[in-house]
Every structure is written in C-alpha cells, then in structure tokens.
Design a protein around this motif. Structure first.
Motif, PDB file in Angstrom:
ATOM      1  N   LEU A  53     -86.978  68.824   7.356  1.00 41.81           N
ATOM      2  CA  LEU A  53     -86.919  69.047   5.917  1.00 41.81           C
ATOM      3  C   LEU A  53     -85.535  69.467   5.468  1.00 41.81           C
ATOM      4  N   GLN A  54     -85.297  69.248   4.205  1.00 39.71           N
ATOM      5  CA  GLN A  54     -84.032  69.659   3.607  1.00 39.71           C
ATOM      6  C   GLN A  54     -84.244  70.992   2.931  1.00 39.71           C
ATOM      7  N   LYS A  55     -83.245  71.826   3.025  1.00 37.47           N
ATOM      8  CA  LYS A  55     -83.398  73.147   2.417  1.00 37.47           C
ATOM      9  C   LYS A  55     -82.164  73.484   1.610  1.00 37.47           C
ATOM     10  N   GLY A  56     -82.402  73.835   0.341  1.00 41.67           N
ATOM     11  CA  GLY A  56     -81.323  74.378  -0.492  1.00 41.67           C
ATOM     12  C   GLY A  56     -80.289  73.348  -0.854  1.00 41.67           C
ATOM     13  N   SER A 108     -69.619  61.928  10.249  1.00 43.63           N
ATOM     14  CA  SER A 108     -68.676  62.370   9.219  1.00 43.63           C
ATOM     15  C   SER A 108     -69.328  63.243   8.161  1.00 43.63           C
ATOM     16  N   SER A 109     -70.623  63.058   7.933  1.00 41.41           N
ATOM     17  CA  SER A 109     -71.261  63.835   6.871  1.00 41.41           C
ATOM     18  C   SER A 109     -71.749  65.205   7.356  1.00 41.41           C
ATOM     19  N   VAL A 110     -71.646  65.489   8.647  1.00 45.52           N
ATOM     20  CA  VAL A 110     -72.125  66.767   9.156  1.00 45.52           C
ATOM     21  C   VAL A 110     -70.995  67.793   9.159  1.00 45.52           C
ATOM     22  N   GLN A 111     -71.233  68.867   8.420  1.00 40.36           N
ATOM     23  CA  GLN A 111     -70.243  69.942   8.339  1.00 40.36           C
ATOM     24  C   GLN A 111     -70.621  71.022   9.332  1.00 40.36           C
ATOM     25  N   ASP A 112     -69.724  71.820   9.760  1.00 39.38           N
ATOM     26  CA  ASP A 112     -69.962  72.944  10.680  1.00 39.38           C
ATOM     27  C   ASP A 112     -70.626  72.445  11.967  1.00 39.38           C
ATOM     28  N   GLU A 113     -70.651  73.302  12.935  1.00 40.49           N
ATOM     29  CA  GLU A 113     -71.323  72.986  14.192  1.00 40.49           C
ATOM     30  C   GLU A 113     -72.828  73.146  13.983  1.00 40.49           C
ATOM     31  N   PRO A 114     -73.631  72.212  14.457  1.00 37.35           N
ATOM     32  CA  PRO A 114     -75.089  72.385  14.342  1.00 37.35           C
ATOM     33  C   PRO A 114     -75.519  73.671  15.051  1.00 37.35           C
ATOM     34  N   LEU A 115     -76.555  74.310  14.501  1.00 37.07           N
ATOM     35  CA  LEU A 115     -77.103  75.495  15.154  1.00 37.07           C
ATOM     36  C   LEU A 115     -78.451  75.129  15.758  1.00 37.07           C
ATOM     37  N   ASP A 143     -71.427  72.667  -3.582  1.00 41.20           N
ATOM     38  CA  ASP A 143     -70.520  71.599  -3.162  1.00 41.20           C
ATOM     39  C   ASP A 143     -71.254  70.312  -2.766  1.00 41.20           C
ATOM     40  N   GLY A 144     -72.579  70.245  -3.038  1.00 38.21           N
ATOM     41  CA  GLY A 144     -73.308  69.015  -2.726  1.00 38.21           C
ATOM     42  C   GLY A 144     -73.764  68.927  -1.281  1.00 38.21           C
ATOM     43  N   SER A 145     -73.663  70.042  -0.557  1.00 37.95           N
ATOM     44  CA  SER A 145     -74.161  70.025   0.820  1.00 37.95           C
ATOM     45  C   SER A 145     -75.559  70.620   0.862  1.00 37.95           C
ATOM     46  N   VAL A 146     -76.303  70.265   1.901  1.00 36.24           N
ATOM     47  CA  VAL A 146     -77.659  70.817   2.069  1.00 36.24           C
ATOM     48  C   VAL A 146     -77.859  71.207   3.527  1.00 36.24           C
ATOM     49  N   TYR A 147     -78.868  72.028   3.720  1.00 34.39           N
ATOM     50  CA  TYR A 147     -79.310  72.287   5.075  1.00 34.39           C
ATOM     51  C   TYR A 147     -80.379  71.274   5.446  1.00 34.39           C
ATOM     52  N   VAL A 148     -80.260  70.711   6.607  1.00 37.38           N
ATOM     53  CA  VAL A 148     -81.342  69.887   7.148  1.00 37.38           C
ATOM     54  C   VAL A 148     -81.890  70.631   8.358  1.00 37.38           C
ATOM     55  N   HIS A 189     -75.824  71.373   8.621  1.00 37.35           N
ATOM     56  CA  HIS A 189     -75.256  71.539   7.293  1.00 37.35           C
ATOM     57  C   HIS A 189     -74.571  70.205   6.971  1.00 37.35           C
ATOM     58  N   VAL A 190     -75.139  69.468   6.031  1.00 35.42           N
ATOM     59  CA  VAL A 190     -74.636  68.097   5.818  1.00 35.42           C
ATOM     60  C   VAL A 190     -74.284  67.833   4.360  1.00 35.42           C
ATOM     61  N   GLN A 191     -73.408  66.882   4.176  1.00 38.56           N
ATOM     62  CA  GLN A 191     -73.099  66.372   2.827  1.00 38.56           C
ATOM     63  C   GLN A 191     -74.262  65.502   2.387  1.00 38.56           C
ATOM     64  N   GLU A 192     -74.748  65.748   1.196  1.00 36.69           N
ATOM     65  CA  GLU A 192     -75.903  64.997   0.708  1.00 36.69           C
ATOM     66  C   GLU A 192     -75.431  63.620   0.233  1.00 36.69           C
ATOM     67  N   ARG A 193     -75.542  62.672   1.109  1.00 37.68           N
ATOM     68  CA  ARG A 193     -75.155  61.324   0.692  1.00 37.68           C
ATOM     69  C   ARG A 193     -76.061  60.309   1.392  1.00 37.68           C
TER      70      ARG A 193
END
Lengths: 430, 430
Positions: free
Chosen positions: A381-384, A416-423, A388-393, A355-359
């Motif tokens: 791929l990016q999804k959704g 810094s751009s990665v939100q939440d713990e990766p799954l 708040d400008g974040s996307v799933y990668v 879950h990352v900030q799209e930048r």
C-alpha cells in the motif's frame, strides 16, 4: 558462624553504590541467607573524595583496583568498571589467577572474553559470575543455567536494552520521530550522550552473546552476531506495524539448530498479543524455550542502581553459599565452538518501506523486481503524500530468504524513482 | 569423573515418567552440566506392570517406596506420590533421616510440613527441594530464593492454578458459564473428575504458603490463608469486568508488612494492562517484588509432564552440583512465625453483583445499607432482565474495608427483594 566472605569492589558509580547499600542495609538478612556474613573490606574508584551518599570510610581504599589481587584478606572481587578490555579484563584475569572469585556486571567483558575467563576461573577453582551483565532486574542467567538445566534449550530471545525499548515505546505513544525521542531521552538521562552502544544494538549483542552461551553451552561469539539498531525506524513504521497487528521491538535472538547457531540483533515486528510485545518503557524481557519446559517468559527492570546491584549481590550470595558452578554451567573445556548460521540464510517475512517519487510505472518497476525473484507480497500500500510529490510504499512479503530480499532491495534502491535507502524490518512470528 | 548421584523415584505417573525421560534422554548433557552423572537406580509405584512408555527394567523395583530409606546405594529420593500426609510424609521423613536428599513436587506436603521437614533435612545435612511444587514451568522458587536473595521481599502474587485460569479464559472467550466450561475442561482432561482442590482455591493456597515462606523467611502457614475459589463467577461478571477495564483471575497473594503476613487466595479483578491479566489458558505467572529489584514477572506452563519433570530434574541437578542451601533459604531455626493479618482488615475496592427482584425501592434499600456504613460507590448499574422480572445490580465501591463490606452484604442479603447470596470480587490495583 562460618568465616565471612570478604569482598572488594572496583568501581563506585551507580551500581557500585547500590551494591554497598544492599550489603550494608541487608547485612543481617544476607548473613542469615548465606549462613555467613558478607563483608566489604576494600573499594577502589577513580575519585576517592566524591560524595556518593554512602560511607566508604570503613573500607580499605585502593587507588588501583589491580592491587586487590595481591591482598590475602580479599575472597571475592566485584568489577563495576566496564569495558571489554583494559583494566576490567586485567582485574578479572589477575583476581581469578590469585584464587579470588570474580563477580561482574560487565557485558562487554564476558561477551568478548567469557570462555577464556571461564577457563582461568576453573583452573583456579574459583567462581566467575555475571548475572548483572544481562537484564539486571531479571535473574535470567540463573534461570537458564540452573532453573532450566534439565532441558536442551532451543531458543532464547528478548528485549535486552532498556534505552531502545524506551525510545520505541515513546515513539509509539507520542508519534514523534526517532531523533526527537532520543534527544528527549538524553535530556531525561534515559539515554547516554553517546547513544551508539544502545541504539545501534551493540549492547543487546553483548548480552545476546552471553545468553547464547549459557543456553547452548557454546563459546561466546560476539563477532558472528548480525547487528542492526533502531536509528532508521520512523513513526510511519510503528504506525503501520500496529495496523497489521504487530509492534516493533529491538530483539536479540539466538537459536541452535542442526544448521548451526543463529544469533541476530535487529528491530523486529512481533505480534501484539505476544508477551514480548507488551513490554514497555525501559523494561527488559526474555523468552527461553527448552525441550521439556516449553516457553518461559521473564520480565523486569533492565538497569538502574537497585536492579543491577541486586543481581551483583545475588551472585555474591551464591558464592557465599558455596555454589561453585562452572561459569557457563558446563566445564569451560566442553564449551562448543558453534558454526554461525549466515544471516543470508535467514528465512522470514519482511516489512519493506520505500520512499518513492509518485510517477507512473513506479509500482510496476518495484513489483517486477520482486516477481523476478519469486518474492510474493502479502500486502502492498501507499502511505501519505509529501509536499514534494513523494510517497511511502509499504510492502509486506510472504516468507522468503534474507539474501533474496537484500538482492531485491539493492536493485529497487537503484531505480531512479526510489529515494533514500529502502528500510526493511523482519517480521518475527515467534 | 566424580561419583554419580544415585536417584530413586517414588511414583511413576505423568511426572515420574517425565523425570525418567529427561534423565535418560539428556544423560550426557546433564552429566556435563553437573560434572557428574545422574543415575536412576530404583523406582517404586503402585503398579509394576503398567505400560508407561518408558523402560524401567534397568532400575531396581520396590513395592514399597519406604524401603528406599534403607538402601545404601540411594543418594536422593524423588517423591511424586502426592498428599500432605501418609506415605509421602513418611517417605520424606525417613529419607531425610537416613541422610538422603529429597526432591518433591508435592505442594500439600511442603505447605503443611515444610518447616519441620526443613529442620530434619538440615539436621541430617542433606537437601530438601520442591521447585516443581509451585508453577512447574517457572523456576520461581530458585528465582525468589536465590535470584532475588539480595532483596527484602515485599510482595508476591500470581496465577498458580492452571485449571482455574483455563476455565476463566474459556468463560471469557466463549461466554459460557462456569459449570459448562468446567464440564468441558473435565472432558478434555484439563480438570480432574473431582475439581475441588483446583476450583476452590486449595491448590493455589498450598502453592502460596510455599511462596510466602521462600519470599519472607516465614514458617509455612497454610491454615491462616484466606481461601475462596471461582465457582460463583458467572459470565456476567467477566463481561462487566472487561467493561471497566479489568479481568478476573484467581490470585494467590502474600505481603509482609508491619501489621503481619497477609496471605489470600480469591478471584480478583486485575487491570487489563497488567502483565498478570494477560496470562491465558493453563499458564501460570508470578510477580515478585523486592526492595532493590522492584517488580519481576515470570510466566510459564503451570503443569504437565514436561514442565513439572523439568523442575524436578533441575532440583536434582542443583543437588548434584553441590548446592546445599537451606530448604527455605534461611536456616530452619530462623524461620519466623509471622502474625497473620486478619482478612477483615483487608482494604480495597469491591465489585458486588446482586440478583434482585425489579420492584420500586430496591435500589434505595441497597444504597441505604451502604450509606449507613459510609461505603461510597464508584459505579452502579443494572444489567439484564430475566424472564422472572429479576435483574442484576452491579456495584463497584471505592476503597473500603473487608469487614465493612461483608457486614453490608449480610444486611443486603437479608432484604426481601434480594435473591441468591450477593457475590463480591475484590478489585486488586496491583
């Protein structure tokens, strides 16, 4: 007709009541099948007066099930109390020592104390059986320990927890998230008020520990099992799995190889066309592979009054028929302490959801971490787009090693751009 | 260590060689599992000199397997000769009478003489076992007779012939007709030069007769089974089945109800989402339903050296472990002679494929025959146009009775515009 087999039941919840119903309603059928009657002589439960829908007035009542051990007229004790220690364990120990056969549906008890109880049973020359502890509606202990006994077993895996499978099936069919589906499952009585044992994989691990021992002749080793539950699975993962031809299932898997015993419980992506992928709702299923028989597949109800009680009674019938096999199908003294294969050594492909900030530069940062570790990607791929400008990668790797991926994910999580713990979900090409 | 169990093997074809391989390669494993060694002491086959890839020089050779019965050093005879009568039957009879346990993979023998051999075995106090006779790679006799022994069984059905399932799977995946696929299967060794027993359903019926007895405690009654094979299935049927959400499988099905014992073998349309519909190639599968356990599903390889030999050895192991259950899991004297349910009483929906000359009034003639008998149609459509001006007319009825449909089809077959015999496939909503 030979002497009846005299049975005492400790615990009159759903399963205990089911056992009473079967033994009473099929009295004649079972007597014909065993060549002798099976008779309930004593019961014990926490509340004597509760209306259970079955008449227990003909059985001797005990406030304390531990007193069963001292009764000369009891041949076999059925334990349906639960818990790995406490009264269940005491009852097992004391009953076996007193020369009474012991039948239980208690997976925690067998997963933790199987080997020592097996020793006690064998010393006393009585039977210890636990078919109902694993996949109630599938006679899997018997299938593996007896039906496949001509084989050196290589692999055993399955869907062993009906609650988790129900939740995952519902998430797929409704598109709802884990939390909503769990709440609904709790409302309907498919999940417990405290769902920890189920959704965190502990129940599956108990069952896997037992299956391993039966398949491989190893001492039950619950503590070495890698355990991960399904709480972090989201609708997006299920949806994406389907897009690439997989379904997410909570698997328990054990494999005995030259490097030791691999035992792991975690959500896994399995190919849609595999029989195991098509197991829906609260059903359980097991795949067992032996060197001569190849793969066999078993499916049935995982729990519930009828199926679990049926398994308990099947064990009682076996004992009435005189089957006195060793509890783990080899003498307790020959059970092997297998070296656990560390999870770090696991090899496979991985699904990763970030879950990352799209930048600008985000993808470059992530891929460079993977490149540094020689992890190559099959899919990215990016999804959704969230508000708040974040996307799933979504990343799918080629086959790599667990420790390499976990190291990479730790570094990625620190970006810094990665939100939440990766799954991450392991892709299981079975 | 306890005395070894001394085994003689009659028949050293594929399965016999497999049994030798397992017993020799897993000698120690099996001894641990049984608490005693299992030892091959004698063999017999038609050709002593043939190179079988296993060393048989250490076993006593007998030109005539019937001599096994007189040998004091043989505890158990394994029969892998085949055939419902002749030497296989004599060997069974004489071995049992001589107090030797008997293990066989011979479905014809058990289907025809199961009840009488069971009586002989019980009188002699020895075991008669036949796990390998039904679905070699699935321990289904044990699962039903022991694992589900707490249940009154209601229903059992399955895909019991790998050759037919392979042919049907190939017809679906390649679009080829029955004849072409059969020829290819023969070339590859998946079908016998004389495929009658397989494709005409006789092999399935043998296995069904055995499953019925194990599930319901009835005397094996092969002769009452309705049997129909797969020779008349064409690519168009398979294609149309898929269009309406079904797949065609050769099923053996037995149900015990208040009206008697229903036993039938025929091609059936089963819903695509049923586990049984997803069984491919030469695999076998069985669904067994009991009153407490509900439905259980089993899948594995149907035949082949490894799986069948594994089943034979599992029986030997059981006997070495001292399991001396009655051959059909109730005393032979208590096996019930069940009243067969006549096929005419079967109720269900029917798929009907007619080959007709395309001329005015044809459909009206056909539908009027059905209307006269109150058969209502769910679907009706024309399929394909052949060069000669004929077409396929496909009908799917609502639920009706077998005798009504068969009467209607007889009349329809007599219509001048109807070519060939009408084909009907029962729709099985399981």
């Amino acid at each position: 007709m030979t002497n009846s087999l005299k049975v005492a039941i400790a615990g009159l919840g759903t399963v205990g009541v089911g056992v009473v119903k079967i033994l009473e309603s099929h009295k004649d059928l079972i007597a014909a099948r065993c060549g002798r009657p099976i008779e309930i002589v004593a019961v014990s439960a926490s509340n004597r007066a509760r209306d259970r829908g079955v008449d227990i007035s003909g059985y001797q009542w005990f406030d304390n099930a531990l007193d069963f051990a001292e009764q000369d007229n009891i041949d076999l004790v059925v334990e349906l109390i639960g818990g790995s220690d406490g009264i269940a364990k005491e009852l097992a120990q004391q009953s076996l020592e007193a020369g009474k056969s012991f039948v239980t549906a208690n997976k925690a008890l067998i997963a933790h104390h199987g080997a020592s109880l097996a020793t006690t049973a064998q010393e006393a020359g009585v039977a210890l059986r636990y078919e109902a502890a694993v996949a109630g509606g599938i006679p899997i202990i018997k299938a593996v320990g007896e039906g496949l006994a001509a084989n050196k077993m290589n692999l055993i895996y399955g869907i062993l927890n009906g609650t988790c499978n129900y939740i995952l099936t519902q998430m797929e069919s409704t598109g709802q998230g884990f939390g909503d589906v769990l709440a609904e499952a709790q409302r309907l009585g498919y999940a417990e008020a405290d769902p920890t044992f189920d959704v965190d994989g502990i129940d599956t691990a108990h069952k896997l520990a037992i299956l391993s021992s039966v398949a491989f002749g190893t001492e039950t080793d619950f503590n070495s099992i890698y355990v991960e539950g399904i709480r972090r699975i989201e609708a997006v993962d299920i949806e994406y799995a389907r897009e690439i031809g997989y379904r997410i299932k909570l698997l328990g898997l054990a494999r005995l190889g030259s490097n030791g015993l691999e035992q792991r419980v975690h959500p896994a992506m399995v190919k849609l066309e595999e029989p195991i992928a098509q197991v829906e709702d609260a059903f359980n299923a097991v795949v067992a592979e032996g060197d001569f028989i190849d793969r066999t597949f078993y499916q049935g109800r995982g729990a519930g009054e009828g199926p679990t009680a049926s398994a308990v009674v099947a064990d009682i019938i076996d004992i009435a028929r005189g089957h006195m096999d060793a509890p783990f199908f080899v003498p307790a003294s020959e059970l092997v302490k297998a070296e656990p294969v560390p999870m770090d050594d696991h090899e496979g492909a991985f699904y990763i959801r970030l879950h990352v900030q799209e930048r600008p530069g985000v993808i470059a940062d992530i891929t460079s971490v993977l490149k540094d570790r020689n992890v190559s990607l099959d899919v990215m791929l990016q999804k959704g787009h969230e508000l708040d400008g974040s996307v799933y990668v979504i990343l799918v790797t080629h086959v790599t090693r667990e420790n390499i991926i976990m190291g990479a994910l730790q570094e990625i999580a620190g970006l810094s751009s990665v939100q939440d713990e990766p799954l991450t979900i392991r892709i299981e090409n079975l």
